[in-house]
Design an enzyme around this catalytic site. Structure first.
Site, PDB file in Angstrom:
ATOM      1  N   ASN A   1      -2.160  23.904 -35.402  1.00 21.65           N
ATOM      2  CA  ASN A   1      -1.522  24.915 -34.559  1.00 21.65           C
ATOM      3  C   ASN A   1      -1.225  26.156 -35.388  1.00 21.65           C
ATOM      4  OD1 ASN A   1       1.346  24.806 -35.593  1.00 21.65           O
ATOM      5  ND2 ASN A   1       1.005  22.658 -35.077  1.00 21.65           N
TER       6      ASN A   1
ATOM      7  N   ASP B   1       1.862  16.871 -31.658  1.00 22.86           N
ATOM      8  CA  ASP B   1       2.363  15.763 -30.825  1.00 22.86           C
ATOM      9  C   ASP B   1       1.326  14.643 -30.706  1.00 22.86           C
ATOM     10  OD1 ASP B   1       4.836  16.877 -30.294  1.00 22.86           O
ATOM     11  OD2 ASP B   1       4.052  18.087 -28.640  1.00 22.86           O
TER      12      ASP B   1
ATOM     13  N   ASP C   1       7.753  11.046 -33.769  1.00 20.39           N
ATOM     14  CA  ASP C   1       8.685  12.145 -33.470  1.00 20.39           C
ATOM     15  C   ASP C   1       9.744  12.162 -34.575  1.00 20.39           C
ATOM     16  OD1 ASP C   1      10.691  13.847 -32.538  1.00 20.39           O
ATOM     17  OD2 ASP C   1      10.116  13.493 -30.447  1.00 20.39           O
ATOM     18  N   ILE C   2       9.600  13.110 -35.481  1.00 22.91           N
ATOM     19  CA  ILE C   2      10.474  13.146 -36.667  1.00 22.91           C
ATOM     20  C   ILE C   2      11.910  13.445 -36.248  1.00 22.91           C
ATOM     21  CG2 ILE C   2      10.850  14.235 -38.925  1.00 22.91           C
ATOM     22  CD1 ILE C   2       7.784  14.949 -38.797  1.00 22.91           C
TER      23      ILE C   2
ATOM     24  N   LYS D   1      15.654  19.544 -23.376  1.00 22.05           N
ATOM     25  CA  LYS D   1      15.190  19.045 -24.685  1.00 22.05           C
ATOM     26  C   LYS D   1      16.363  18.635 -25.561  1.00 22.05           C
ATOM     27  CE  LYS D   1      11.228  20.502 -26.105  1.00 22.05           C
ATOM     28  NZ  LYS D   1      10.131  21.360 -26.545  1.00 22.05           N
TER      29      LYS D   1
END
Ligand code: CTP
Length: 407
Positions: free
Chosen positions: A211, A280, A312-313, A344
């Site tokens: 990304n 992700d 998911d850290i 979120k």
């Protein structure tokens, strides 16, 4: 540009060839808004002219302890006390020796002796043999024990033709050290985990899914915390930024590696600020050989990638936290930004969530500014104006401090 404008800085120059570089230091300090007073030794004027220094500093250059007009106009005691910072660059072997003995035989050494308690930053520069001489090393140790700060010297090619330790620290390094010398170490003894940048998930030996994260926000957070005296562990994906001064960096590539590196460090930390744009999904299989196109003329088939979710850290950091550890997440959103942010925050369970609309001008990837909506588990809601990432980082650290029970 917010740090230097109110600062009064005395730049003391010793008699060494590196004195020509101090001109750039003075220029940069003034550019940043600092008020600069230049004090030179007699030897310094053998290397650089009064005219140059006067033109660059925009003020009179001071050097004579016994000139009545200079003493009346300035007064070395007043100058020593008034300055927020004194930088000595270059600090020559002779100047270090005189300072270590507490001599006051010219204006610069006199004002340094009259300075009590406020920061003095020495930037030594000399021939490598002079630097390594036991006498110089003894003097440096003495001065550090007396509370004076040191930046450099660096290693490299010298003006005298030799190679080795003795080059003046870069202007950038001197400015950074000067800034830290004036910043109270509010985070001394605090350990911070920061994640930053993208992760890259391998498809085959030459390709990956990635990304556009630049890592700039995480870098700014790590640097701001280091300036406050924190011990910072910066776990980052592939980005080409030089490491922030005084920060321990751990370079990783994939989400799985970032997860391992972050979780190994988290138990020892007081706070985590997770700015990384973690992928992700990763390809379910990484091909061992390069994926080839179908042979020319063969029927074209759509290419299908099978993806699986990554670790998911942020969720793991929240799940494993002890009381008192503060967790901050970031959220880059594109639509319905505030509602997505609240959702979120609840989903992730972190203490604070810094939400930004990455489609807005001046926000998001590769820019130096950011506009944050900070949401907290206790219903806190702060809408910050457009700020530099540096200012955003400083505010964020302030918000973390407010959540530490013993701070
Ligand atoms: N994060 C993380 N590990 C992941 C994904 C995200 O640590 N595998 C962290 C990011 O560093 C950030 C926060 O979680 O601090 C939110 O990231 P974001 O990508 O916005 O959240 P997601 O849970 O992936 O939600 P979305 O479906 O909106 O992508």
């Amino acid at each position: 540009m917010t740090f230097w404008p109110s600062k009064r800085v005395v730049v003391g120059i010793g008699g060494g060839i590196a004195a020509y570089k101090t001109v750039d230091l003075i220029r940069r300090l003034r550019e940043q808004g600092a008020q600069v007073t230049v004090v030179v030794t007699a030897a310094a004027l053998q290397f650089i002219t009064r005219m140059t220094l006067q033109a660059i500093s925009g003020a009179k250059v001071w050097d004579d302890l016994f000139a009545l007009d200079q003493e009346q106009e300035m007064g070395h005691i007043r100058l020593a006390r008034a300055a927020d910072l004194v930088i000595v660059a270059p600090a020559t072997a002779d100047l270090l020796a005189r300072l270590a003995c507490g001599q006051a035989d010219d204006l610069l050494t006199t004002l340094l002796l009259a300075r009590a308690g406020q920061p003095v930053l020495l930037a030594p520069a000399m021939n490598p043999a002079m630097w390594h001489h036991p006498a110089t090393q003894r003097n440096v140790a003495r001065l550090q024990a007396d509370g004076l700060l040191l930046v450099g010297p660096e290693s490299g090619a010298m003006a005298c033709g030799e190679e080795g330790m003795g080059r003046l620290a870069t202007t950038e390094a001197i400015l950074e050290a000067g800034r830290r010398a004036m910043t109270p170490a509010r985070w001394q003894g605090r350990r911070l985990l920061v994640t930053a940048g993208p992760t890259c998930e391998a498809l085959d030996p030459v390709r990956y899914l990635g990304n556009r994260s630049s890592g700039k926000m995480g870098w700014a957070v790590a640097l701001a915390a280091a300036r406050l005296g924190a011990e910072v562990q910066l776990v980052h994906g592939p980005i080409a930024l030089p490491p922030p001064d005084g920060v321990r960096t751990v370079a990783v590539t994939s989400a799985a590696e970032m997860y391992q590196a972050a979780m190994a460090r988290w138990p020892d930390c007081h706070a985590a600020i997770l700015t990384a744009a973690v992928a992700d999904f990763r390809p379910q299989f990484c091909q061992t050989d390069k994926i080839k196109k179908p042979a020319q003329g063969a029927e074209q088939q759509p290419m299908t990638l099978v993806l699986q979710q990554t670790e998911d850290i942020l969720a793991a950091v929240v799940a494993q936290r002890r009381p008192g550890q503060v967790v901050v997440g970031f959220a880059a959103e594109t639509t319905d930004v505030e509602q997505q942010g609240w959702d979120k925050l609840r989903r992730k369970g972190c203490d604070l969530l810094a939400v930004n609309d990455v489609t807005a001008a001046g926000c998001g990837f590769e820019v130096d500014t950011n506009q944050i909506l900070l949401l907290g588990q206790q219903g806190q809601r702060q809408s910050w104006p457009m700020l530099t990432k540096e200012e955003t980082a400083e505010r964020l650290l302030g918000a973390v401090e407010e959540l530490w029970p013993d701070y």
